[in-house]
Design an enzyme around this catalytic site. Structure first.
Site, PDB file in Angstrom:
ATOM      1  N   ASN A 218       0.850  -1.195   0.000  1.00  0.00           N
ATOM      2  CA  ASN A 218       0.000   0.000   0.000  1.00  0.00           C
ATOM      3  C   ASN A 218       0.886   1.246   0.000  1.00  0.00           C
ATOM      4  OD1 ASN A 218       0.579   0.798   2.880  1.00  0.00           O
ATOM      5  ND2 ASN A 218      -0.194  -1.275   3.153  1.00  0.00           N
ATOM      6  N   ASP A 287      -4.500  -6.652   4.494  1.00  0.00           N
ATOM      7  CA  ASP A 287      -5.555  -7.498   5.072  1.00  0.00           C
ATOM      8  C   ASP A 287      -5.594  -8.869   4.431  1.00  0.00           C
ATOM      9  OD1 ASP A 287      -6.455  -5.544   6.810  1.00  0.00           O
ATOM     10  OD2 ASP A 287      -7.756  -4.639   5.288  1.00  0.00           O
ATOM     11  N   LYS A 297       9.817 -16.459 -10.680  1.00  0.00           N
ATOM     12  CA  LYS A 297       9.049 -15.342 -11.243  1.00  0.00           C
ATOM     13  C   LYS A 297       7.838 -15.876 -12.014  1.00  0.00           C
ATOM     14  CE  LYS A 297       9.456 -11.434 -14.313  1.00  0.00           C
ATOM     15  NZ  LYS A 297      10.162 -10.861 -15.436  1.00  0.00           N
ATOM     16  N   PHE A 332      -5.400   3.455  14.101  1.00  0.00           N
ATOM     17  CA  PHE A 332      -5.438   4.462  13.041  1.00  0.00           C
ATOM     18  C   PHE A 332      -6.383   3.973  11.956  1.00  0.00           C
ATOM     19  CE2 PHE A 332      -2.153   7.490  14.252  1.00  0.00           C
ATOM     20  CZ  PHE A 332      -1.631   6.819  15.342  1.00  0.00           C
ATOM     21  N   LYS A 346     -14.326   0.423  14.056  1.00  0.00           N
ATOM     22  CA  LYS A 346     -13.015  -0.186  14.346  1.00  0.00           C
ATOM     23  C   LYS A 346     -12.645   0.005  15.816  1.00  0.00           C
ATOM     24  CE  LYS A 346     -11.620   0.366   9.607  1.00  0.00           C
ATOM     25  NZ  LYS A 346     -10.812   1.022   8.586  1.00  0.00           N
ATOM     26  N   LYS A 350     -12.206  -3.432  17.858  1.00  0.00           N
ATOM     27  CA  LYS A 350     -10.838  -3.791  18.247  1.00  0.00           C
ATOM     28  C   LYS A 350     -10.537  -3.432  19.704  1.00  0.00           C
ATOM     29  CE  LYS A 350      -9.485  -3.308  13.424  1.00  0.00           C
ATOM     30  NZ  LYS A 350      -8.420  -3.512  12.469  1.00  0.00           N
TER      31      LYS A 350
HETATM   32  N1  CTP Z   1      -4.719  -3.387  11.636  1.00  0.00           N
HETATM   33  C1  CTP Z   1      -4.037  -4.454  12.164  1.00  0.00           C
HETATM   34  N2  CTP Z   1      -4.034  -5.656  11.524  1.00  0.00           N
HETATM   35  C2  CTP Z   1      -4.674  -5.812  10.361  1.00  0.00           C
HETATM   36  C3  CTP Z   1      -5.389  -4.727   9.792  1.00  0.00           C
HETATM   37  C4  CTP Z   1      -5.378  -3.529  10.459  1.00  0.00           C
HETATM   38  O1  CTP Z   1      -3.434  -4.311  13.239  1.00  0.00           O
HETATM   39  N3  CTP Z   1      -4.660  -7.000   9.743  1.00  0.00           N
HETATM   40  C5  CTP Z   1      -4.732  -2.100  12.367  1.00  0.00           C
HETATM   41  C6  CTP Z   1      -4.073  -0.954  11.636  1.00  0.00           C
HETATM   42  O2  CTP Z   1      -2.703  -0.866  11.987  1.00  0.00           O
HETATM   43  C7  CTP Z   1      -4.862   0.238  12.120  1.00  0.00           C
HETATM   44  C8  CTP Z   1      -6.248  -0.306  12.394  1.00  0.00           C
HETATM   45  O3  CTP Z   1      -6.085  -1.721  12.544  1.00  0.00           O
HETATM   46  O4  CTP Z   1      -4.387   0.773  13.341  1.00  0.00           O
HETATM   47  C9  CTP Z   1      -7.251  -0.037  11.303  1.00  0.00           C
HETATM   48  O5  CTP Z   1      -6.708  -0.481  10.068  1.00  0.00           O
HETATM   49  P1  CTP Z   1      -7.542  -0.409   8.716  1.00  0.00           P
HETATM   50  O6  CTP Z   1      -6.737  -0.995   7.619  1.00  0.00           O
HETATM   51  O7  CTP Z   1      -8.041   0.991   8.561  1.00  0.00           O
HETATM   52  O8  CTP Z   1      -8.804  -1.288   9.081  1.00  0.00           O
HETATM   53  P2  CTP Z   1      -9.211  -2.765   8.830  1.00  0.00           P
HETATM   54  O9  CTP Z   1      -9.525  -3.352  10.164  1.00  0.00           O
HETATM   55  O10 CTP Z   1      -8.211  -3.471   8.001  1.00  0.00           O
HETATM   56  O11 CTP Z   1     -10.582  -2.587   8.067  1.00  0.00           O
HETATM   57  P3  CTP Z   1     -10.872  -2.180   6.519  1.00  0.00           P
HETATM   58  O12 CTP Z   1      -9.699  -2.701   5.725  1.00  0.00           O
HETATM   59  O13 CTP Z   1     -12.134  -2.885   6.237  1.00  0.00           O
HETATM   60  O14 CTP Z   1     -10.994  -0.704   6.463  1.00  0.00           O
END
Ligand code: CTP
Length: 409
Positions: A218, A287, A297, A332, A346, A350
């Site tokens: 990302n 995710d 490759k 975040f 979230k 969480k």
């Molecule tokens: N986070 C994490 N582990 C993951 C995904 C996210 O610890 N596998 C944490 C990120 O570091 C951040 C928070 O969760 O502090 C929110 O991350 P975000 O990517 O915005 O949310 P997701 O829970 O992944 O939800 P979505 O992708 O549906 O927005």
């Protein structure tokens, strides 16, 4: 870039002393006024005239030379320096500094200095790993000295292991970081309200490999996470930084653990979680991860290539399940729509104490920028909407808001 900055470059007697010449030249080209102090041993490896030519300044080697007026050299250099950097820092200078020994120009200057001091140890692996040297390094870190850990690799003594001088661009970036920090209005030297606390920060964007060449990732630059690391360090905290790849160098002074995949971040975060009083989960975490990683490759064949992905562990969710009463979790959320609604979900799911949410589509708030525009949301529904601000200033605001949460608990 470094115009009007007065940098004292200390060189001690290690084989990496020759690399300090390139650093002197880079600093000089960046506009800094560079004053070199060489110890007696350093002069056995490289001659002062090299540095004189590269910096355009006389090189300081003797204790009792008068510089300007009645000021003696060590006091003059110590008071004029915006930053002192020691490249390489031998076991000897680390030991002397850790114990307050001042028996030559460099060690006396270091003791008299109040500016940031960056130490770049380089030595034989056995010396570096010696418990006495490690104890001195820990003591210096506790005292607020900035230390860049040596790199691992081939050493001039014929061994392989930790002890190499880190890459010069890493040292140069660190110098820039430290000088910028002392410039910032929001840098609060001497403020130590986070002393005694251990902070864990995750930063950067995790990478999930597809094959030896490609990965899914990302746009996270790591800037917000690193700003939190710097702010927490400057206010006295001990910081464990678990960093995925970033576009910027990590601040000196934190214990840095590098990871690449979400799974690796998960393992490291859980391993160190019990030590943390506060966790800032600023990393942008993948995710999903490819179900299979090709050994070779992947070759192009068909018109459509289907990729099978599987969910990665939600690290923050896991921390929310395990957190103890004294631990604070800050999440975040970078969103493109329904900012508050998504962030609130979230925060609850969480089990967080605070969430910092930003809309990445807003100018001044996107990935890789130096500024951010955030809403800070509490579990009771309270929202603080902050205007656009530098990530460094924002990091301090976040620390200001998190500290009272600990007292409440
Ligand atoms: N986070 C994490 N582990 C993951 C995904 C996210 O610890 N596998 C944490 C990120 O570091 C951040 C928070 O969760 O502090 C929110 O991350 P975000 O990517 O915005 O949310 P997701 O829970 O992944 O939800 P979505 O992708 O549906 O927005």
């Amino acid at each position: 870039m470094l115009t009007k900055k007065f940098i004292t470059l200390g060189i001690t007697g290690g084989i990496a002393a020759y690399k300090a010449a390139e650093l002197a030249s880079t600093l000089n080209q960046a506009g800094a006024e560079v004053h070199v102090i060489m110890t007696r041993a350093a002069q056995k490896f490289i001659r002062p005239v090299t540095f004189q030519a590269l910096t355009g300044q006389p090189v300081h080697t003797a204790m009792f030379t008068r510089l300007t007026g009645w000021r003696v050299a060590h006091i003059d250099l110590a008071t004029r320096s915006d930053l002192i950097v020691i490249v390489p820092a031998t076991a000897n200078i680390l030991g002397k500094l850790a114990h307050g020994i001042a028996d030559d120009l460099l060690s006396t200057t270091l003791l008299a200095a109040t500016c940031p001091v960056l130490l770049c140890p380089a030595m034989n692996t056995g010396m570096y790993q010696n418990p006495i040297v490690q104890e001195n390094i820990s003591r210096l870190k506790e005292l607020g000295y900035y230390i860049i850990e040596p790199a691992t690799g081939w050493l001039a003594c014929g061994q392989e292991g930790p002890g190499r001088l880190p890459a010069l661009d890493l040292i140069f970036n660190q110098i820039k970081d430290l000088l910028m920090k002392t410039n910032e209005v929001d840098f609060q030297p001497g403020r130590s309200d986070w002393q005694g606390l251990t902070v864990m920060v995750t930063a950067g964007g995790t990478r999930e490999p597809l094959d030896p060449i490609r990965h899914i990732s990302n746009r996270s630059s790591g800037k917000m996470g690193y700003a939190l690391v710097r702010a927490a360090l400057s206010r006295g905290a001990r910081v464990i930084l678990i960093s995925a790849p970033t576009a910027v160098s990590p601040p000196a002074g934190a214990k840095v653990i590098w990871v690449e995949r979400t799974k690796e971040m998960y393992e490291q975060v859980l391993t160190h979680f019990s030590q943390a009083d506060v966790v800032f989960k600023a990393a942008a975490v993948a995710d999903y991860s490819p179900r299979f990683t090709a050994n070779q490759k992947i070759k192009k064949k068909d018109e459509v290539y289907l990729l099978e992905l599987e969910k990665t562990p939600d690290i923050l969710f896991e921390l929310g399940q395990r957190k103890q009463l004294h631990q604070i979790l800050v999440g975040f959320a970078a969103e493109t729509e329904n900012l508050e609604e998504n962030a609130r979900r979230k925060l609850a799911q969480k089990n967080l104490d605070l969430i910092v949410a930003n809309d990445v589509t807003q100018p001044g708030s996107g990935f890789g920028q130096d500024t951010n525009i955030v809403k800070i949301i509490y579990p009771d529904g309270k929202i603080i909407s902050l205007p656009q601000m530098e990530k460094t200033a924002l990091a301090h605001r976040i620390l200001d808001l998190v500290l009272p949460l600990r007292v409440k608990k």
